[in-house]
Motif scaffolding. Structure first.
Motif, mmCIF file in Angstrom:
data_model
loop_
_atom_site.group_PDB
_atom_site.id
_atom_site.type_symbol
_atom_site.label_atom_id
_atom_site.label_comp_id
_atom_site.label_asym_id
_atom_site.label_seq_id
_atom_site.Cartn_x
_atom_site.Cartn_y
_atom_site.Cartn_z
ATOM 1 N N ASP A 68 57.014 22.848 -9.518
ATOM 2 C CA ASP A 68 56.988 23.996 -10.426
ATOM 3 C C ASP A 68 55.851 23.910 -11.433
ATOM 4 N N LYS A 69 55.320 22.715 -11.601
ATOM 5 C CA LYS A 69 54.231 22.530 -12.546
ATOM 6 C C LYS A 69 53.481 21.256 -12.187
ATOM 7 N N ILE A 70 52.168 21.265 -12.395
ATOM 8 C CA ILE A 70 51.353 20.077 -12.160
ATOM 9 C C ILE A 70 50.766 19.623 -13.493
ATOM 10 N N ILE A 71 50.846 18.325 -13.732
ATOM 11 C CA ILE A 71 50.181 17.723 -14.889
ATOM 12 C C ILE A 71 49.123 16.764 -14.368
ATOM 13 N N VAL A 72 47.876 17.038 -14.700
ATOM 14 C CA VAL A 72 46.779 16.175 -14.284
ATOM 15 C C VAL A 72 46.507 15.185 -15.413
ATOM 16 N N PHE A 73 46.591 13.912 -15.094
ATOM 17 C CA PHE A 73 46.440 12.858 -16.091
ATOM 18 C C PHE A 73 45.188 12.045 -15.766
ATOM 19 N N PRO A 74 44.022 12.420 -16.318
ATOM 20 C CA PRO A 74 42.818 11.611 -16.122
ATOM 21 C C PRO A 74 42.980 10.271 -16.832
ATOM 22 N N LEU A 75 42.691 9.201 -16.144
ATOM 23 C CA LEU A 75 42.836 7.876 -16.747
ATOM 24 C C LEU A 75 41.590 7.513 -17.553
ATOM 25 N N TYR A 87 42.970 11.364 -24.818
ATOM 26 C CA TYR A 87 44.047 10.811 -25.657
ATOM 27 C C TYR A 87 43.526 9.627 -26.457
ATOM 28 N N HIS A 88 42.293 9.697 -26.852
ATOM 29 C CA HIS A 88 41.615 8.570 -27.503
ATOM 30 C C HIS A 88 42.204 8.203 -28.861
ATOM 31 N N LEU A 89 42.954 9.127 -29.482
ATOM 32 C CA LEU A 89 43.593 8.837 -30.766
ATOM 33 C C LEU A 89 45.112 8.958 -30.692
ATOM 34 N N ASP A 90 45.642 9.075 -29.488
ATOM 35 C CA ASP A 90 47.090 9.158 -29.345
ATOM 36 C C ASP A 90 47.731 7.890 -29.917
ATOM 37 N N LYS A 91 48.756 8.059 -30.712
ATOM 38 C CA LYS A 91 49.392 6.930 -31.406
ATOM 39 C C LYS A 91 49.858 5.851 -30.433
ATOM 40 N N HIS A 92 50.478 6.262 -29.339
ATOM 41 C CA HIS A 92 51.014 5.288 -28.396
ATOM 42 C C HIS A 92 49.888 4.546 -27.673
ATOM 43 N N MET A 114 53.220 4.883 -22.758
ATOM 44 C CA MET A 114 52.259 5.802 -23.372
ATOM 45 C C MET A 114 52.004 6.997 -22.451
ATOM 46 N N MET A 115 51.799 6.730 -21.158
ATOM 47 C CA MET A 115 51.613 7.817 -20.198
ATOM 48 C C MET A 115 52.833 8.732 -20.192
ATOM 49 N N GLY A 116 54.006 8.102 -20.184
ATOM 50 C CA GLY A 116 55.236 8.880 -20.174
ATOM 51 C C GLY A 116 55.372 9.782 -21.388
ATOM 52 N N HIS A 117 55.029 9.274 -22.560
ATOM 53 C CA HIS A 117 55.100 10.084 -23.784
ATOM 54 C C HIS A 117 54.174 11.300 -23.688
ATOM 55 N N LEU A 118 52.964 11.092 -23.193
ATOM 56 C CA LEU A 118 52.020 12.210 -23.074
ATOM 57 C C LEU A 118 52.529 13.258 -22.092
ATOM 58 N N ILE A 119 53.104 12.803 -20.996
ATOM 59 C CA ILE A 119 53.634 13.734 -20.004
ATOM 60 C C ILE A 119 54.824 14.498 -20.568
ATOM 61 N N LEU A 120 55.703 13.816 -21.279
ATOM 62 C CA LEU A 120 56.859 14.494 -21.870
ATOM 63 C C LEU A 120 56.428 15.554 -22.876
ATOM 64 N N GLN A 121 55.342 15.288 -23.602
ATOM 65 C CA GLN A 121 54.813 16.293 -24.524
ATOM 66 C C GLN A 121 54.414 17.561 -23.774
ATOM 67 N N LYS A 122 53.832 17.381 -22.594
ATOM 68 C CA LYS A 122 53.385 18.523 -21.797
ATOM 69 C C LYS A 122 54.557 19.259 -21.147
ATOM 70 N N LEU A 123 55.722 18.651 -21.108
ATOM 71 C CA LEU A 123 56.872 19.256 -20.439
ATOM 72 C C LEU A 123 57.775 20.053 -21.360
ATOM 73 N N ARG A 124 57.473 20.067 -22.645
ATOM 74 C CA ARG A 124 58.283 20.842 -23.558
ATOM 75 C C ARG A 124 58.243 22.313 -23.152
ATOM 76 N N GLY A 125 59.431 22.893 -23.085
ATOM 77 C CA GLY A 125 59.494 24.290 -22.662
ATOM 78 C C GLY A 125 59.588 24.446 -21.159
ATOM 79 N N CYS A 126 59.652 23.311 -20.416
ATOM 80 C CA CYS A 126 59.700 23.389 -18.967
ATOM 81 C C CYS A 126 61.019 22.832 -18.442
ATOM 82 N N THR A 127 62.038 22.755 -19.303
ATOM 83 C CA THR A 127 63.325 22.234 -18.873
ATOM 84 C C THR A 127 64.203 23.362 -18.346
ATOM 85 N N GLY A 128 65.266 22.958 -17.653
ATOM 86 C CA GLY A 128 66.233 23.936 -17.175
ATOM 87 C C GLY A 128 65.888 24.529 -15.835
#
Length: 327
Positions: A125-132, A167-172, A313-327
């Motif tokens: 239903d949605k794709i999240i591209v995570f460049p390393l 995500y160069h300044l992401d806290k995690h 850290m990867m998981g936190h970033l992905i969860l941020q992108k999933l807000r509003g995509c539940t249900g």
């Protein structure tokens, strides 16, 4: 978070040859070095030079370097990325996220096309591209975005997607990086942050990669409480004759003892996975540069690789992108 919709995650990196042979390396380097994001010299001028003068000797030399670090699972970059994929899949499953994690390389295999096809075929239903790549550069993140867009060219039912720009300044990320350094750095060691370089001309044309590198470095330095004479920042892996971002890592390490630096630790925050540029260039070649020119001790601090803090850290970033995509 409980999710019924299916999410596709693409863990994407630069790439690796399929085998440590001159033929496989040549094929990989051709794909990489003919991308105008990487080398923007006009095709008519660059391609003949690359094919007939550069690739034949370079492929043999690079193949030997790969042979020295190759594993039973393939190149370290691919082997570790697979570890990340499995760990991230497990992390998201534990969070009740219905996710399918795929690996993609901008150049080589597994290809971006294969990752996109797998997710579209399974009707995510949605794709999240995570460049390393924590720090953005047109030569890395930009090129990866091109590959993702090209992989969707012939797809009519394109799913909604999110592209993690940087995500160069992401806290995690900063916390994970600082913790990895803290447990390894000795009190009397100088800490050198070495980032992959890009031509200075690209910066002059608008690439803000150096700024991202500086911001990451300062954030980690502040977290570790280092003083200005305890750390430095350089750029490695330059290619060709034109000027790249400076100071250069190899030149810094050759002359470091003249500045009173006798014990050093090198970390490469721009690399999410250890690969040829960290294992061979930093941990071997530049180790020799330092120790053969007055240095006393040298340690390379590994990339975050598949450490649990990195996966979280990867998981936190992905969860941020999933807000509003539940249900």
């Amino acid at each position: 978070m409980t999710m019924t919709k299916k999410i596709g995650v693409i863990l994407a990196n630069l790439g690796t040859p399929d085998a440590p042979t001159p033929t496989a390396v040549s094929r990989y380097l051709w794909s990489f070095l003919t991308d105008p994001r990487v080398v923007d010299v006009p095709r008519w001028k660059w391609w003949p030079l690359l094919k007939f003068l550069i690739l034949p000797p370079r492929s043999k030399r690079v193949a030997k370097n790969y042979q020295a670090i190759w594993t039973e699972q393939g190149s370290p970059l691919l082997a570790i990325t697979i570890q990340q994929q499995k760990a991230l899949q497990a992390y998201l499953s534990a969070k009740n996220i219905n996710a399918q994690v795929e690996i993609a390389m901008t150049y080589g295999n597994p290809s971006m096309q294969s990752a996109v096809d797998a997710l579209v075929e399974n009707q995510v239903d949605k794709i999240i591209v995570f460049p390393l790549y924590p720090q953005y550069s047109s030569t890395t993140t930009g090129a990866l975005f091109d590959a993702f867009a090209n992989a969707l060219k012939h797809t009519r039912n394109i799913p909604p997607f999110e592209f993690i720009h940087s995500y160069h300044l992401d806290k995690h990320y900063i916390d994970a990086l600082a913790q990895s350094i803290k447990v390894r750095l000795k009190p009397d060691e100088f800490l050198l942050f070495s980032y992959h370089g890009i031509p200075l001309r690209y910066e002059n044309q608008g690439d803000y990669y150096r700024q991202h590198c500086k911001e990451t470095t300062i954030a980690v330095v502040d977290k570790l409480g280092l003083t200005e004479n305890q750390w430095g920042m350089t750029f490695q892996s330059r290619f060709g004759r034109e000027e790249w971002l400076q100071p250069y890592t190899d030149e810094f390490l050759i002359s470091a003892s003249e500045q009173g630096i006798r014990k050093i630790a090198v970390v490469c925050p721009g690399f999410s996975v250890d690969c040829l540029e960290t294992i061979e260039e930093i941990d071997e070649e530049n180790r020799e540069n330092f120790l053969h020119n007055g240095g006393e001790t040298y340690q390379y601090i590994p990339a975050l690789n598949a450490e649990q803090t990195h996966i979280e850290m990867m998981g936190h970033l992905i969860l941020q992108k999933l807000r509003g995509c539940t249900g």
